[in-house]
Design an enzyme around this catalytic site. Sequence first.
Site, mmCIF file in Angstrom:
data_model
loop_
_atom_site.group_PDB
_atom_site.id
_atom_site.type_symbol
_atom_site.label_atom_id
_atom_site.label_comp_id
_atom_site.label_asym_id
_atom_site.label_seq_id
_atom_site.Cartn_x
_atom_site.Cartn_y
_atom_site.Cartn_z
ATOM 1 N N ARG A 120 56.464 22.438 131.989
ATOM 2 C CA ARG A 120 57.456 21.351 132.090
ATOM 3 C C ARG A 120 57.442 20.643 133.456
ATOM 4 O O ARG A 120 58.457 20.082 133.882
ATOM 5 C CB ARG A 120 58.893 21.853 131.808
ATOM 6 C CG ARG A 120 59.110 22.175 130.345
ATOM 7 C CD ARG A 120 60.595 22.281 130.023
ATOM 8 N NE ARG A 120 60.781 22.824 128.693
ATOM 9 C CZ ARG A 120 60.766 22.095 127.568
ATOM 10 N NH1 ARG A 120 60.608 20.792 127.631
ATOM 11 N NH2 ARG A 120 60.941 22.670 126.399
ATOM 12 N N ARG A 124 61.691 7.190 131.258
ATOM 13 C CA ARG A 124 62.193 7.584 129.939
ATOM 14 C C ARG A 124 63.482 6.849 129.562
ATOM 15 O O ARG A 124 63.915 6.904 128.404
ATOM 16 C CB ARG A 124 62.455 9.108 129.904
ATOM 17 C CG ARG A 124 61.271 9.978 129.499
ATOM 18 C CD ARG A 124 60.919 9.845 128.029
ATOM 19 N NE ARG A 124 62.087 9.912 127.160
ATOM 20 C CZ ARG A 124 62.739 11.031 126.847
ATOM 21 N NH1 ARG A 124 62.312 12.191 127.278
ATOM 22 N NH2 ARG A 124 63.812 10.984 126.078
ATOM 23 N N TYR A 159 61.387 26.121 113.451
ATOM 24 C CA TYR A 159 62.074 24.829 113.417
ATOM 25 C C TYR A 159 62.163 24.293 111.985
ATOM 26 O O TYR A 159 63.206 23.791 111.562
ATOM 27 C CB TYR A 159 61.363 23.809 114.316
ATOM 28 C CG TYR A 159 61.648 24.011 115.785
ATOM 29 C CD1 TYR A 159 62.940 23.873 116.283
ATOM 30 C CD2 TYR A 159 60.639 24.336 116.674
ATOM 31 C CE1 TYR A 159 63.204 24.067 117.635
ATOM 32 C CE2 TYR A 159 60.899 24.528 118.027
ATOM 33 C CZ TYR A 159 62.179 24.397 118.496
ATOM 34 O OH TYR A 159 62.446 24.596 119.833
ATOM 35 N N ASP A 218 55.501 17.189 122.663
ATOM 36 C CA ASP A 218 56.541 18.103 122.229
ATOM 37 C C ASP A 218 55.977 18.941 121.092
ATOM 38 O O ASP A 218 55.076 18.501 120.367
ATOM 39 C CB ASP A 218 57.778 17.344 121.748
ATOM 40 C CG ASP A 218 58.916 18.293 121.426
ATOM 41 O OD1 ASP A 218 59.704 18.605 122.329
ATOM 42 O OD2 ASP A 218 58.997 18.774 120.268
ATOM 43 N N ARG A 277 62.190 16.384 133.248
ATOM 44 C CA ARG A 277 63.460 15.917 133.788
ATOM 45 C C ARG A 277 63.735 16.266 135.245
ATOM 46 O O ARG A 277 64.639 15.710 135.857
ATOM 47 C CB ARG A 277 64.608 16.438 132.919
ATOM 48 C CG ARG A 277 64.769 15.619 131.643
ATOM 49 C CD ARG A 277 66.096 15.931 130.976
ATOM 50 N NE ARG A 277 66.056 17.249 130.363
ATOM 51 C CZ ARG A 277 67.131 17.972 130.064
ATOM 52 N NH1 ARG A 277 68.338 17.524 130.369
ATOM 53 N NH2 ARG A 277 67.023 19.137 129.468
#
Lengths: 345, 345
Positions: free
Chosen positions: A28, A41, A152, A77, A32
């Site tokens: 990552r 973004r 998921y 992702d 962010r």
Amino acid sequence: MTTTLADSPFLQAARGGTPSHTPVWFMRQAGRSLPEYRAVREGVAMLDSCFRPELVVEITMQPVRRHGVDAAIFFSDIVVPLKAIGVDLDIVPGTGPVVAEPIRSADQLAQLRDIEPDDVEPIAESVRGLVDELGSTPLIGFAGAPFTLASYLIEGGPSRDHRRTKQLMYAEPELWHALAGRLAAIAGQFLRVQVENGASAVQLFDSWAGALSLADYRRFVLPHSQAALSALDGLDVPRIHFGVGTGELLGAMGEAGVDVVGVDWRVPLDEAVKRIGPGKAVQGNLDPTTLFAPTEVVEREAARVIEAGRTAPGHVFNLGHGVLPDTDPDALTRLVDFVHGYDAR
Amino acid sequence: MTTTLADSPFLQAARGGTPSHTPVWFMRQAGRSLPEYRAVREGVAMLDSCFRPELVVEITMQPVRRHGVDAAIFFSDIVVPLKAIGVDLDIVPGTGPVVAEPIRSADQLAQLRDIEPDDVEPIAESVRGLVDELGSTPLIGFAGAPFTLASYLIEGGPSRDHRRTKQLMYAEPELWHALAGRLAAIAGQFLRVQVENGASAVQLFDSWAGALSLADYRRFVLPHSQAALSALDGLDVPRIHFGVGTGELLGAMGEAGVDVVGVDWRVPLDEAVKRIGPGKAVQGNLDPTTLFAPTEVVEREAARVIEAGRTAPGHVFNLGHGVLPDTDPDALTRLVDFVHGYDAR
């Protein structure tokens, strides 16, 4: 000193060698924690950003430029390959992936078709653009592993206990294996398109595998992770496999056809090396929360990780999980400098 | 056959003996899986229910009546001792404990005062009422361990990464030890009042300890868990210690002054026994999601747990984590019958 891609420290370590310095990248790292990421973004939904090559290239490059890490990780992702073949899902901020119609029966499997080149043309274009920009810095391709993808799809979103997923495994093992088999094919195709367009390595990320006992992992998951990675047979790229909380599974994960086993912060690397067995490199494993501590604590802990990593034939320094969003980017840059300078002290 | 409390199968096994049948209870057996629980909790907030003796007695008794388990677990919540001394917190449905003013500085420690008898009179009354009703079935007292309590207080609520908690440990170790020391005293006092009023055993529950590396656990947590349990020195009751995802910590947790180490489903009990070392009983460890599988799968897995548990000097059958709210109560009752009948087959 000029370095070619082939003798980049990351690729040397991933192949079990000892480069001139310990290579480092962060799970990552593109994300962010970086203000420049938040800026590009702004107003763009997560999944949209993953299919826009100019954004994927920019976001993937940001941490390479800023921190001087030894590898880029393809910005994507876990659910991107599913989106690419038309599964109705979205990434909801604050929640994660949400699947419109959870998959729990055999007649729903048909939608999990193979990836066609057109589905992933934006991915291929992004990879080509990145390889051009990166030069001698390797690009790591990325995919979610079959178990995590299945969780998921079956749960319909993130789950703490993976109850429905395990229920399906236990109650309908044939359906489970059919579903996981489809997902292995898709994950493998997604990795392959990245490598064929220039990625130098791959990481198969099994976020949730740590929820399983070793017996269940071996019975229900390992064969499908092996199948996903076998899509790269004949392509000469190192394969990294990582999951969180997988202390009990490290040996089995090492059998998935991998060159590097990623380790979370709970198991010291020298202990991990014993569990994984001979011949594999390791990746990890500084606790990501350590980056909120004073620099002397970060460096003490990073030194411990580097020393423990010397017991492996090849160590790629990383965190033991992804960069936390609130992390100070300067702390990451300082850590890269520390790791790079460690062997020269 | 009449059984006295002292030779109840649960207490025999917890003391390292081999009773006539493997004793069984379930973490969270008193709770949302039971319709009779949902009925009596209707309109009553969680924390209120923990301070109303008639409700605590009823809720604690429900699974004993329904399933015939070998022990009752005192119905409470990890934050009850903090509420009892006046910390401003609440349990928010769907979220968990929420602390009005997170504790992150030394001058906030004063509110973590010792428990006075008046603070916990409803707890004491509940325990006395339960012991009367339970007869020869033992009551297990319950408290949250210092690390888990500290995480709630520092983060202000549940946290996935315990980032602020670890930050405080690393950056301000003296403040950390002062805070954890206060919480150890409080947890110990909360356990002691339960035992002095008739509880026959205790479980110290460290929900989040599995987020720590072994080195951090030993440095920052173990001494405080030891201190909490030492409050029971001189009282002759078995002490159980449990946390989730603690495979790397089992040996250290066994050093906290405990008779029984609880094990989650990730580590087979025979492997756990090796890590814990000689002389300790074990508790666990069926994956709670197994209860959603067909009965033959439940029984196959339960048999595996019982057989692996035979390598320990004493095995208390349990799940590897709490009962999931959607669990079919009949599946739990069938599992109790299976465990009780296993040795007689």
